[in-house]
Write an enzyme that holds these catalytic residues in place. Structure first.
Site, PDB file in Angstrom:
ATOM      1  CB  SER A  27      -8.140  -0.192   5.849  1.00 54.99           C
ATOM      2  OG  SER A  27      -8.972   0.947   5.908  1.00 54.99           O
ATOM      3  CB  SER A  39      -8.153   2.660   3.065  1.00 53.03           C
ATOM      4  OG  SER A  39      -7.271   2.171   4.058  1.00 53.03           O
ATOM      5  CE  LYS A  96      -3.954   1.568   2.822  1.00 51.92           C
ATOM      6  NZ  LYS A  96      -4.813   1.166   3.976  1.00 51.92           N
TER       7      LYS A  96
END
Lengths: 460, 96
Positions: free
Chosen positions: A172, A148, A72
């Site tokens: 997330s 996310s 990420k």
């Protein structure tokens, strides 16, 4: 190919890490899921060459030898600007060194392919990022990947890499795992170092891995365990490897009711029922005050996020993603009383909830209330009411991260068989008491052996 | 108890923004007010749990992170103390 198989081939000298890296880079370049925001080709080739050199010289290249990984884009990668999903951070200098978990993975022989898309500053459950575009669900490109850590989940589900890292503040890791149909681990709060991760709401922020098999999830998690004096939130209790754990003998397993038995669609509950049946349990347990814990997490997250970003909210609010800006602005303005009361309620909720572990060792709960919504969908009907679709994606994950319990999101192997709309993926949360990731991995491996849980292969 | 005054999120947002030096733009106000209204509903849920003065907040300040920080401080002076302190930390923190 999964990580364990790649590492075995590379370690045995049957396959070159450089070839594996070139394939992963090619896959990243033709990414249909808008998962990648940066491809670190030169770095990947250098790391792969080092692994091949180690094998050729008879040195141990590590348990993740030649395994392509991606992270990420809130993880620091040396020489890369840490975007955290934002436009604002493009003005930052490149990171001076890798995040702690990245250093652990590459020390174990992993090869870093690049950085992945996310909701801006991790404040969302959908990865409909305004600056970089939405990540797309590999099972249906018109649908959300979840967030996310949506780029991470899409990259793993879509076969671009076998292992990716994400972060989980309110869900997330678990939400995109469920929507994309892969395994995700949110460890106990304080287990893995968060050094070099761009934080969101520090008192809830966790980092963890995604994978398409339990063995790969364990391989990544084991490689990342290590003490790090630079993370003030880490509570180091020593290494606790989970690779190879299996079998549920002696584990008392319960099904979460109350808050976790409403607020969602049929497929969320059918997923839990299928897993419970396979595990031979019908015992129901209540995590008391879960809805109140969720409300507390909502307020604390808003306040911590708003405070963190206040300097930029003051000077350049229009550079934020419209999806996060007004929430950060409002968060910066919350009355202190609301936030302090939420912190006291959080402690009271933790004390009340811990009692549930007198009855069971592992709890099953839905991971998401429904399968992946369409990109751009705003509303959904739940329990006869039309509500905003995005915040409700975290309805089952938020109460658990609020008190730091470890969770594995386990994908249902055959979503169509449990009645999931269009056969889209959906997952189940396996929840354990703090520091009991071992119990989670035992249950996960058992479910995989039974064939009930596995990452479904995208059709297209 | 007298009725509490009605919460006006837009009015509150302007006043609170001034207090923290946040120039709130008119076009952002509706979204901010909407989110404050949502937060107010969450605050009501939180408020409804009765607490006593003994109920402390979740974050607990730690003067030093167990023996770890002390260990680093001592290590420079006395390398032998570092291992001793770390072993104590791990023994105390190990899960049951």
């Amino acid at each position: 190919m999964n990580a364990a198989a790649i590492a075995a081939e590379v370690r045995a000298g049957r396959r070159q890490a450089a070839d594996v890296a070139r394939e992963a880079i090619a896959a990243a370049r033709t990414d249909r899921f808008n998962a990648y925001t940066e491809i670190t080709e030169a770095r990947a080739l250098a790391e792969a060459a080092a692994v091949d050199a180690a094998v050729a010289a008879g040195r141990d290249p590590g348990p993740l030898a030649g395994v392509p990984v991606a992270v990420k884009n809130l993880f620091d990668l040396e020489g890369v600007v840490t975007l955290a999903g934002s436009k604002i951070n493009r003005d930052d200098p490149p990171a001076a060194r890798d995040a702690f978990l990245v250093r652990r993975l590459t020390a174990a022989g992993a090869v870093m392919i690049g950085a992945l898309n996310m909701d801006e500053y991790a404040y969302g459950f959908t990865t409909e990022n305004e600056h970089h575009g939405p990540s797309r669900n590999p099972h249906d490109l018109s649908r959300m990947a979840g967030g996310s850590s949506g780029g991470s989940a899409a990259a793993v589900a879509g076969g671009l890499v076998p292992i990716a890292l994400g972060s989980d503040t309110n869900g997330s890791i678990r939400v995109p795992s469920s929507l994309c149909g892969i395994w995700g681990l949110k460890p106990t709060y304080g287990r893995l170092s968060r050094q070099g991760g761009f934080l969101f709401a520090a008192s809830f922020d966790h980092l963890g891995p995604f994978a398409r098999s339990v063995a790969d999830l364990a391989l990544a998690y084991d490689a990342m365990q290590g003490e790090d004096a630079e993370d003030p939130a880490q509570h180091w209790v020593g290494p606790a490897p989970v690779s190879g754990l299996t079998g549920i003998a002696g584990l008392r397993i319960g099904i979460a009711d109350d808050h976790f038995a409403r607020n969602g669609h049929a497929e969320g509950f059918a997923a839990v029922a299928a897993v419970a049946k396979a595990l031979g349990t019908d015992k129901r347990v209540t995590i008391p005050e879960a809805a109140r814990g969720r409300a507390a997490a909502f307020l604390i997250t808003m306040a911590e996020g708003g405070n963190l970003h206040l300097p930029n909210l003051r000077t350049r609010p229009d550079d934020f993603d419209v999806a996060t800006r007004d929430r950060f602005l409002a968060g910066a303005l919350l009355p202190a009383h609301w936030v302090q009361q939420a912190q006291r309620v959080r402690a009271a909720y933790r004390a009340a909830a811990m009692k549930v572990w007198e009855e069971v060792d592992v709890i099953l709960a839905p991971a998401t209330p429904y399968v992946a919504p369409a990109i751009g969908q705003n509303m959904v009907e739940v329990d006869g009411q039309t509500i905003p679709v995005r915040p409700n994606l975290g309805v089952y994950t938020q109460p658990i991260s609020c008190i730091g319990w470890p969770v594995i999101a386990a994908p249902i192997a055959d979503p169509a068989a449990i009645g999931a709309p269009q056969g889209l993926p959906i997952g189940v949360q396996l929840i354990a008491p703090p520091w009991r990731e071992d119990a989670l991995f035992r249950v996960a491996a058992h479910l995989e052996t039974l064939g009930v849980c596995a990452a479904p292969t995208p059709k297209a | 108890m007298p009725d509490s005054p009605r919460f006006e999120p837009a009015e509150y947002a302007r006043a609170a923004a001034a207090a923290i030096g946040l120039p709130l733009r008119d076009q952002h106000l509706p979204g901010v007010a909407l989110n404050l209204s949502l937060a107010a509903r969450m605050a009501q849920i939180v408020e409804a749990l009765p607490l006593t003065p003994a109920d402390e907040a979740a974050p607990a300040f730690v003067a030093a992170n167990a023996a770890r920080d002390v260990t680093s401080a001592n290590a420079a002076r006395d390398p032998a103390s570092a291992n001793a302190a770390r072993d104590v930390t791990v023994a105390k923190a190990a899960p049951k």
